[in-house]
Motif scaffolding. Sequence first.
Motif, mmCIF file in Angstrom:
data_model
loop_
_atom_site.group_PDB
_atom_site.id
_atom_site.type_symbol
_atom_site.label_atom_id
_atom_site.label_comp_id
_atom_site.label_asym_id
_atom_site.label_seq_id
_atom_site.Cartn_x
_atom_site.Cartn_y
_atom_site.Cartn_z
ATOM 1 N N LYS A 33 -9.146 -2.653 2.548
ATOM 2 C CA LYS A 33 -10.573 -2.810 2.877
ATOM 3 C C LYS A 33 -11.294 -1.478 2.734
ATOM 4 N N LYS A 34 -10.633 -0.430 3.243
ATOM 5 C CA LYS A 34 -11.258 0.890 3.243
ATOM 6 C C LYS A 34 -11.395 1.428 1.809
ATOM 7 N N LYS A 35 -10.323 1.268 1.019
ATOM 8 C CA LYS A 35 -10.325 1.852 -0.329
ATOM 9 C C LYS A 35 -11.213 1.066 -1.288
ATOM 10 N N LEU A 36 -11.300 -0.251 -1.087
ATOM 11 C CA LEU A 36 -12.007 -1.073 -2.064
ATOM 12 C C LEU A 36 -13.286 -1.705 -1.513
ATOM 13 N N ASN A 55 -1.762 -5.679 9.362
ATOM 14 C CA ASN A 55 -3.001 -4.989 9.764
ATOM 15 C C ASN A 55 -3.230 -3.726 8.947
ATOM 16 N N GLU A 56 -2.164 -2.946 8.777
ATOM 17 C CA GLU A 56 -2.324 -1.647 8.133
ATOM 18 C C GLU A 56 -2.674 -1.810 6.655
ATOM 19 N N SER A 57 -1.959 -2.704 5.969
ATOM 20 C CA SER A 57 -2.231 -2.878 4.535
ATOM 21 C C SER A 57 -3.638 -3.428 4.332
ATOM 22 N N THR A 58 -4.043 -4.355 5.191
ATOM 23 C CA THR A 58 -5.391 -4.929 5.062
ATOM 24 C C THR A 58 -6.446 -3.846 5.323
ATOM 25 N N ARG A 59 -6.170 -3.024 6.326
ATOM 26 C CA ARG A 59 -7.135 -1.975 6.663
ATOM 27 C C ARG A 59 -7.306 -1.002 5.482
ATOM 28 N N VAL A 60 -6.175 -0.602 4.891
ATOM 29 C CA VAL A 60 -6.232 0.367 3.781
ATOM 30 C C VAL A 60 -6.967 -0.240 2.581
ATOM 31 N N ILE A 66 -6.678 1.572 -9.428
ATOM 32 C CA ILE A 66 -6.859 0.269 -8.784
ATOM 33 C C ILE A 66 -8.350 -0.082 -8.742
ATOM 34 N N ARG A 67 -9.178 0.915 -8.441
ATOM 35 C CA ARG A 67 -10.631 0.670 -8.392
ATOM 36 C C ARG A 67 -11.170 0.287 -9.769
ATOM 37 N N VAL A 68 -10.658 0.963 -10.812
ATOM 38 C CA VAL A 68 -11.106 0.644 -12.184
ATOM 39 C C VAL A 68 -10.795 -0.822 -12.484
ATOM 40 N N MET A 69 -9.582 -1.241 -12.155
ATOM 41 C CA MET A 69 -9.195 -2.636 -12.446
ATOM 42 C C MET A 69 -9.998 -3.599 -11.590
ATOM 43 N N THR A 83 0.805 -1.222 0.000
ATOM 44 C CA THR A 83 0.000 0.000 0.000
ATOM 45 C C THR A 83 0.840 1.274 0.000
ATOM 46 N N ASN A 84 2.040 1.233 0.552
ATOM 47 C CA ASN A 84 2.861 2.450 0.558
ATOM 48 C C ASN A 84 3.280 2.865 -0.849
ATOM 49 N N LEU A 85 3.231 1.924 -1.793
ATOM 50 C CA LEU A 85 3.655 2.254 -3.163
ATOM 51 C C LEU A 85 2.576 3.044 -3.909
ATOM 52 N N ILE A 86 1.352 2.975 -3.436
ATOM 53 C CA ILE A 86 0.235 3.545 -4.204
ATOM 54 C C ILE A 86 0.172 5.054 -3.962
#
Lengths: 357, 315
Positions: free
Chosen positions: B240-243, B233-238, B192-195, B177-180
């Motif tokens: 989940k929240k974004k998608l 935890n953090e990557s999963t949370r992000v 990412i949402r489009v894909m 997630t830090n790369l996005i």
Amino acid sequence: MRQHSTNKHWWDAGTYPGLVLLLGMIFFQACAPPPPRRVIPPVVRKDPFRNVPALYRLKARQKENARDLPAAIFCWRIVQSFRPEDPEPRAEIRRLSLKAKAEAEKHLALGLEYLRNKKTGAARHHLLMALFYRPGDRKALESLEKALFPPEAITYHVKKGDTNLSIAKKLYHDPQKTFLVAYFAGSRHNGPPVPGEILYLPLIEGPPPVKKPRPLTSIQKARSLFARKKYREAISLAENIVAYGPSKSAREIINGSYYALALQKLKENRLVEARKLFEMVNRDYGKTADYIRNLTNQLRVRADYHYKKGVRYFLDEKLARAISEWETTLRLNPEHARARADLKKARAMLKNLNGLQ
Amino acid sequence: MPQKRVALPPPKPRIINTRVFADFAAVIVQPKDTLTSLAGKYLHDASKGWVIAEFNEVNELKPGQAIIIPLRPYNRGGLSPNGYQTVPVLCYHKFSKTISDRMTVRAKDFEGQMRFLRENGYHVISLDQLFGFLTFKNQIPKKSVVITIDDGWRSTYDIAYPILKQYNYPATLFVYTNLITGNSKTLSWDLIRVMYRNGIDMECHTKTHRSLHWKRGDESFRQYFDAVQAELNESTRVLKKKLNKEIHYLAYPYGDTSHLVIALLKEKGFRAALTVKRGTNPFFQNRYRLYRSMIYGNYTLNDFKRNLKVFASFR
């Protein structure tokens, strides 16, 4: 006086025209031919699936010959569904089911035996065969997992008096891992471990083993050679990489190596060789373009000097020396047209002279 | 008077084109029927045309043909008397139109690889389908392949996504997630949402892409444990929240894992996790140590083919 009735019908016996009409109708009805009887031909129901039982009977035999008993049983079920009155499919299903069950049990027993003897490969084969013949065999499936996966966790039965700290000391020999015991025990409940409870605690690997140096990839080898100033070998390896597919890193090593070799030759005042090496380098690399331009000019000057020297020897009728000078001229500047023409002429004259002598 | 008999035209014979039994349906193929339409009708999943094709050993249907449609999995785990099915999981990172290096695959090569899969009868399946196979519950096509892409580089959207869409292949993007950040080289959440809306599943590749395997030299065990927890935890949370989706799978950064990491994944409800150890996966493969083959930029089609083994023999 007879009272006139308003609701008298034409067929009432007392009405004359009605009576006549009724009798006439009966007469005609009696004389008329009977209505044609519908002759309903028997319905011919074409069965589009008529070939299916024979086909799947054949397939069932083929599958059985290939030891694929579950598939054979399925094929017989298809036959049975289309020919419920036929006793053969029922008998075959019973026979093959018993055979599959026997095979499954045989393989399960063998698998468990091999598992006890820690022959994992053989155990795996037999447990898979047990599952193949009886796909719902939970024991085979669970044993397969045991056979294949080394334990990832320690199973610990909590005893009376155990605390997270005592368990950490006992299992990990490290009181600092108390939090770990608390974490994994607490994932099911919050509180100290309860006697009789079973804990699944992760195994903790020791420090990382000293990794053997990985065999270098070609590009790493080429880089290493370049760093050790083994330019020719670096070029050879990098060119192989480029031949395999475009590689920016390999191209960089090639340029760098030729450039370094060219500079070495320049130091040795071997200008022709230096220019040749610079020509192997991409013009954008370092000062390659400048070096090539300067070297070309220098070589032209030197070529002209040797050409003129050759002319003087030629006029003095020293043909061999003239030829030598013009050869030097052409080595320094291969595009020197006059030197090329004069050299040809001088060689021909020298040949004629030698012929006369 | 003798009764005159009038022969009426025979009634049209009633032809039954479908018979449904407990385990299977028997169907006479009609002109409008396709593998997809029949799978949709009888298996309630149009993508399961392969079940009909494989059971009847046909590639396409002909009108009038009698076919059998198994209504339940008839070969879970892809077991046979001679061996068992294995599933290759392919792993890509970056793509480029022109250049290729170890981690960058040229668009032309990627397209060629996808075309090879199509022309040679491979079925690209999703990670969920693979999970069904690994739990010995579902059957998957005999020649199944999973496509995964790691990290979240922009070229995934610019190059790989249109090609995957062209072939209608599902794939999974493991995002760290830090790369996005949405800069010129990386994906943005909008892309990412489009894909994600178009068949590319998004799963976890940690937050910062640190190796989860070993603690760093200056870390205490507790600090290391907390760092691993935070990565997951953090990557999963992000994500989940974004998608607005649940996260079920993890691709280990650098493919590294340990007993502790696996215990944490199980505790957090991850279904499976993928390494970068080259190999293909039978149904009995450890779900938290799945094999995955990196496809490098300098691979020829022959190199690519070597990673597509779909059957392992007992001998």
